[in-house]
Design an enzyme around this catalytic site. Structure first.
Site, PDB file in Angstrom:
ATOM      1  N   GLY A  10       0.851  -1.204   0.000  1.00  0.00           N
ATOM      2  CA  GLY A  10       0.000   0.000   0.000  1.00  0.00           C
ATOM      3  C   GLY A  10       0.877   1.242   0.000  1.00  0.00           C
ATOM      4  N   GLY A  13      -0.239   5.090  -1.089  1.00  0.00           N
ATOM      5  CA  GLY A  13      -1.301   5.808  -0.394  1.00  0.00           C
ATOM      6  C   GLY A  13      -0.786   7.015   0.364  1.00  0.00           C
ATOM      7  N   GLN A  14      -1.695   7.635   1.125  1.00  0.00           N
ATOM      8  CA  GLN A  14      -1.349   8.871   1.838  1.00  0.00           C
ATOM      9  C   GLN A  14      -0.159   8.661   2.781  1.00  0.00           C
ATOM     10  OE1 GLN A  14      -4.186  10.368   4.698  1.00  0.00           O
ATOM     11  NE2 GLN A  14      -3.306  12.411   4.685  1.00  0.00           N
ATOM     12  N   ASP A  36       2.069  -1.923  -4.392  1.00  0.00           N
ATOM     13  CA  ASP A  36       0.697  -1.407  -4.359  1.00  0.00           C
ATOM     14  C   ASP A  36      -0.067  -2.003  -5.536  1.00  0.00           C
ATOM     15  OD1 ASP A  36      -1.654   0.554  -4.474  1.00  0.00           O
ATOM     16  OD2 ASP A  36      -0.493   1.456  -2.860  1.00  0.00           O
ATOM     17  N   ARG A  38      -1.971   0.042  -7.273  1.00  0.00           N
ATOM     18  CA  ARG A  38      -1.938   1.163  -8.223  1.00  0.00           C
ATOM     19  C   ARG A  38      -0.594   1.243  -8.919  1.00  0.00           C
ATOM     20  NH1 ARG A  38      -3.457   6.667  -5.061  1.00  0.00           N
ATOM     21  NH2 ARG A  38      -4.216   5.749  -3.131  1.00  0.00           N
ATOM     22  N   ASP A  54      -1.237  -7.371  -5.417  1.00  0.00           N
ATOM     23  CA  ASP A  54      -2.534  -7.403  -4.752  1.00  0.00           C
ATOM     24  C   ASP A  54      -2.345  -8.224  -3.480  1.00  0.00           C
ATOM     25  OD1 ASP A  54      -5.063  -7.706  -3.824  1.00  0.00           O
ATOM     26  OD2 ASP A  54      -5.926  -8.431  -5.709  1.00  0.00           O
ATOM     27  N   TYR A 144     -15.362  -0.052   9.094  1.00  0.00           N
ATOM     28  CA  TYR A 144     -13.915   0.229   9.179  1.00  0.00           C
ATOM     29  C   TYR A 144     -13.440   0.015  10.621  1.00  0.00           C
ATOM     30  CZ  TYR A 144      -9.665   3.178   9.009  1.00  0.00           C
ATOM     31  OH  TYR A 144      -8.385   3.667   9.095  1.00  0.00           O
ATOM     32  N   LYS A 148     -10.891  -2.766  12.135  1.00  0.00           N
ATOM     33  CA  LYS A 148      -9.667  -2.392  12.854  1.00  0.00           C
ATOM     34  C   LYS A 148      -9.633  -3.052  14.231  1.00  0.00           C
ATOM     35  CE  LYS A 148      -7.506   0.284   9.935  1.00  0.00           C
ATOM     36  NZ  LYS A 148      -6.273  -0.182   9.295  1.00  0.00           N
TER      37      LYS A 148
HETATM   38  P1  NAD Z   1      -4.763   5.152   1.385  1.00  0.00           P
HETATM   39  O1  NAD Z   1      -6.123   4.753   0.970  1.00  0.00           O
HETATM   40  O2  NAD Z   1      -4.267   6.514   1.046  1.00  0.00           O
HETATM   41  O3  NAD Z   1      -3.706   4.095   0.836  1.00  0.00           O
HETATM   42  C1  NAD Z   1      -3.928   2.712   0.844  1.00  0.00           C
HETATM   43  C2  NAD Z   1      -3.157   2.120  -0.322  1.00  0.00           C
HETATM   44  O4  NAD Z   1      -3.402   0.710  -0.337  1.00  0.00           O
HETATM   45  C3  NAD Z   1      -3.598   2.670  -1.687  1.00  0.00           C
HETATM   46  O5  NAD Z   1      -2.488   3.152  -2.414  1.00  0.00           O
HETATM   47  C4  NAD Z   1      -4.247   1.479  -2.373  1.00  0.00           C
HETATM   48  O6  NAD Z   1      -4.026   1.442  -3.779  1.00  0.00           O
HETATM   49  C5  NAD Z   1      -3.553   0.313  -1.686  1.00  0.00           C
HETATM   50  N1  NAD Z   1      -4.335  -0.916  -1.750  1.00  0.00           N
HETATM   51  C6  NAD Z   1      -5.675  -1.062  -1.583  1.00  0.00           C
HETATM   52  N2  NAD Z   1      -6.030  -2.344  -1.764  1.00  0.00           N
HETATM   53  C7  NAD Z   1      -4.887  -3.022  -2.048  1.00  0.00           C
HETATM   54  C8  NAD Z   1      -4.606  -4.386  -2.340  1.00  0.00           C
HETATM   55  N3  NAD Z   1      -5.582  -5.290  -2.388  1.00  0.00           N
HETATM   56  N4  NAD Z   1      -3.331  -4.748  -2.571  1.00  0.00           N
HETATM   57  C9  NAD Z   1      -2.324  -3.820  -2.533  1.00  0.00           C
HETATM   58  N5  NAD Z   1      -2.531  -2.512  -2.273  1.00  0.00           N
HETATM   59  C10 NAD Z   1      -3.802  -2.127  -2.040  1.00  0.00           C
HETATM   60  O7  NAD Z   1      -4.668   4.902   2.972  1.00  0.00           O
HETATM   61  P2  NAD Z   1      -3.697   5.601   4.024  1.00  0.00           P
HETATM   62  O8  NAD Z   1      -4.362   6.821   4.508  1.00  0.00           O
HETATM   63  O9  NAD Z   1      -2.314   5.668   3.506  1.00  0.00           O
HETATM   64  O10 NAD Z   1      -3.786   4.532   5.205  1.00  0.00           O
HETATM   65  C11 NAD Z   1      -2.857   3.493   5.391  1.00  0.00           C
HETATM   66  C12 NAD Z   1      -3.252   2.707   6.628  1.00  0.00           C
HETATM   67  O11 NAD Z   1      -3.338   3.591   7.765  1.00  0.00           O
HETATM   68  C13 NAD Z   1      -4.626   2.040   6.547  1.00  0.00           C
HETATM   69  O12 NAD Z   1      -4.597   0.823   7.254  1.00  0.00           O
HETATM   70  C14 NAD Z   1      -5.532   3.009   7.262  1.00  0.00           C
HETATM   71  O13 NAD Z   1      -6.659   2.366   7.775  1.00  0.00           O
HETATM   72  C15 NAD Z   1      -4.620   3.504   8.354  1.00  0.00           C
HETATM   73  N6  NAD Z   1      -5.045   4.807   8.901  1.00  0.00           N
HETATM   74  C16 NAD Z   1      -4.992   5.939   8.140  1.00  0.00           C
HETATM   75  C17 NAD Z   1      -5.402   7.156   8.680  1.00  0.00           C
HETATM   76  C18 NAD Z   1      -5.341   8.436   7.876  1.00  0.00           C
HETATM   77  O14 NAD Z   1      -5.776   9.497   8.362  1.00  0.00           O
HETATM   78  N7  NAD Z   1      -4.796   8.433   6.668  1.00  0.00           N
HETATM   79  C19 NAD Z   1      -5.888   7.211  10.003  1.00  0.00           C
HETATM   80  C20 NAD Z   1      -5.961   6.042  10.740  1.00  0.00           C
HETATM   81  C21 NAD Z   1      -5.521   4.846  10.191  1.00  0.00           C
END
Ligand code: NAD
Length: 312
Positions: A10, A13-14, A36, A38, A54, A144, A148
């Site tokens: 992943g 992602g953010q 990822d 993507r 994946d 969600y 978690k």
């Molecule tokens: P995001 O959605 O920005 O990134 C998640 C990434 O996972 C994406 O790039 C997506 O393409 C990839 N992904 C999705 N399904 C996939 C798969 N089957 N195989 C491979 N890659 C896959 O999420 P984020 O904000 O970066 O969050 C990362 C983690 O942190 C998550 O577990 C989220 O629950 C947790 N989290 C985030 C926040 C926040 O504010 N951003 C807060 C609390 C917890």
């Protein structure tokens, strides 16, 4: 001595983009494999190995881990809170199965360490809202949050039953400028900066006095790496640690933004995300993280706002 070889799942992602870049600085570019579903994120291109993966495909994941001699896995792939409510069964399936795939391979291959983030979403309307303690009523109402909470239990189970060194943090809402947020309830606190800069106006999908725990991304990345680097003897929580930096409402962040852009105005049109936010804590007590492995945040609302405007 075994060399650290890290897999980030992943990574586009953010959190993933910034965490991958930070880990590459620490461990060396070639020792951090980003993956990822993507296409590779622009900011990752040319900085180290990238694999399309994946995480739901356990066999592919297993082969990747063996082929690259992976010793640490950071699992960041997930369906986030707001997106999860649109397709609950899919969110449950992806969030649970991805974690079980990683934990099970970690057990089989004796992976040194696993990181998987939890969230403030584990708490629900029956949890104390102010300074929510580490151990308290946990009755999440979003899929969600349910996924978690179940994930936290699985992490603790794999640690106690099989000795897997898995570590986790309950992140608050994360604010960043490098990579866009992925469908969470706290995304407004990122959008507001871009809209303020471009249009001097923002319509918030949360009401003006909705307080939520928040954190600036550099603090979140540092917390993650500090937790993973801590001596195992210091980790007393094997489900997930409360983690905190600041708490603010849309009205308060708007007032802070006005100090930089005086003509900025905000209006409020709460949508389905309001209900999600109403069930979450206003602020969190993270004293255990501070006592166990020395967590200390650096950014408050004013310092973060200044830095955001410097960078967006
Ligand atoms: P995001 O959605 O920005 O990134 C998640 C990434 O996972 C994406 O790039 C997506 O393409 C990839 N992904 C999705 N399904 C996939 C798969 N089957 N195989 C491979 N890659 C896959 O999420 P984020 O904000 O970066 O969050 C990362 C983690 O942190 C998550 O577990 C989220 O629950 C947790 N989290 C985030 C926040 C926040 O504010 N951003 C807060 C609390 C917890």
């Amino acid at each position: 001595m075994k060399k650290d070889k890290i897999l980030v799942i992943g990574a586009c992602g953010q959190i993933g983009v910034e965490l991958t870049l930070a880990l590459r600085k620490m461990y060396g570019d070639t020792n951090v494999v980003a993956s990822d579903l993507r296409e590779e994120h622009e900011l990752l291109k040319g900085t180290g190995p990238y694999v399309s993966l994946d995480v739901m495909n356990k066999e592919m994941l297993h082969v990747l881990i063996i082929r690259h001699n992976i010793t640490q896995v950071y699992l960041l792939a997930a369906i986030l809170s707001a997106t999860g409510e649109k397709n609950p069964l899919l969110a449950w399936h992806i969030n649970m199965q991805s974690l079980l795939n990683v934990l099970d391979i970690a057990k089989e291959e004796n992976i040194d360490k696993v990181y998987w983030p939890s969230s403030i979403a584990v708490f629900g309307p029956n949890s104390p809202m102010q300074d929510t303690p580490q151990h308290t009523i946990i009755e999440p109402t979003t899929i969600y949050g349910i996924s978690k909470f179940a994930g936290e239990r699985w992490c603790e189970y794999y640690h106690h039953r099989y000795g897997v060194d898995v570590r986790s943090l309950r992140y608050p809402g994360l604010i960043s400028y490098k990579s866009a947020p992925g469908g969470g309830t706290t995304d407004y606190a990122v959008e507001i900066f871009h809209e303020a800069k471009e249009h001097k106006q923002y319509t918030s999908f949360l009401s003006e006095n909705t307080y939520l725990p928040m954190m600036y991304m550099p603090d979140a990345i540092r917390a993650t790496i500090e937790l993973m680097e801590a001596d195992a003897s210091k980790i007393s929580v094997r489900s997930a640690y409360n983690l905190s930096a600041m708490s603010f409402s849309p009205k308060e962040i708007a007032a802070e933004i006005k100090k930089h852009i005086p003509e900025f105005t905000i209006s409020y049109e709460p949508d389905y995300r309001q209900q999600i936010a109403d069930g979450w804590p206003n602020s969190m007590d993270d004293s255990l993280a501070r006592a166990d492995w020395g967590w200390k945040h650096e950014y408050d609302l004013a310092k973060m706002t200044e830095d955001m405007f410097k960078n967006i």
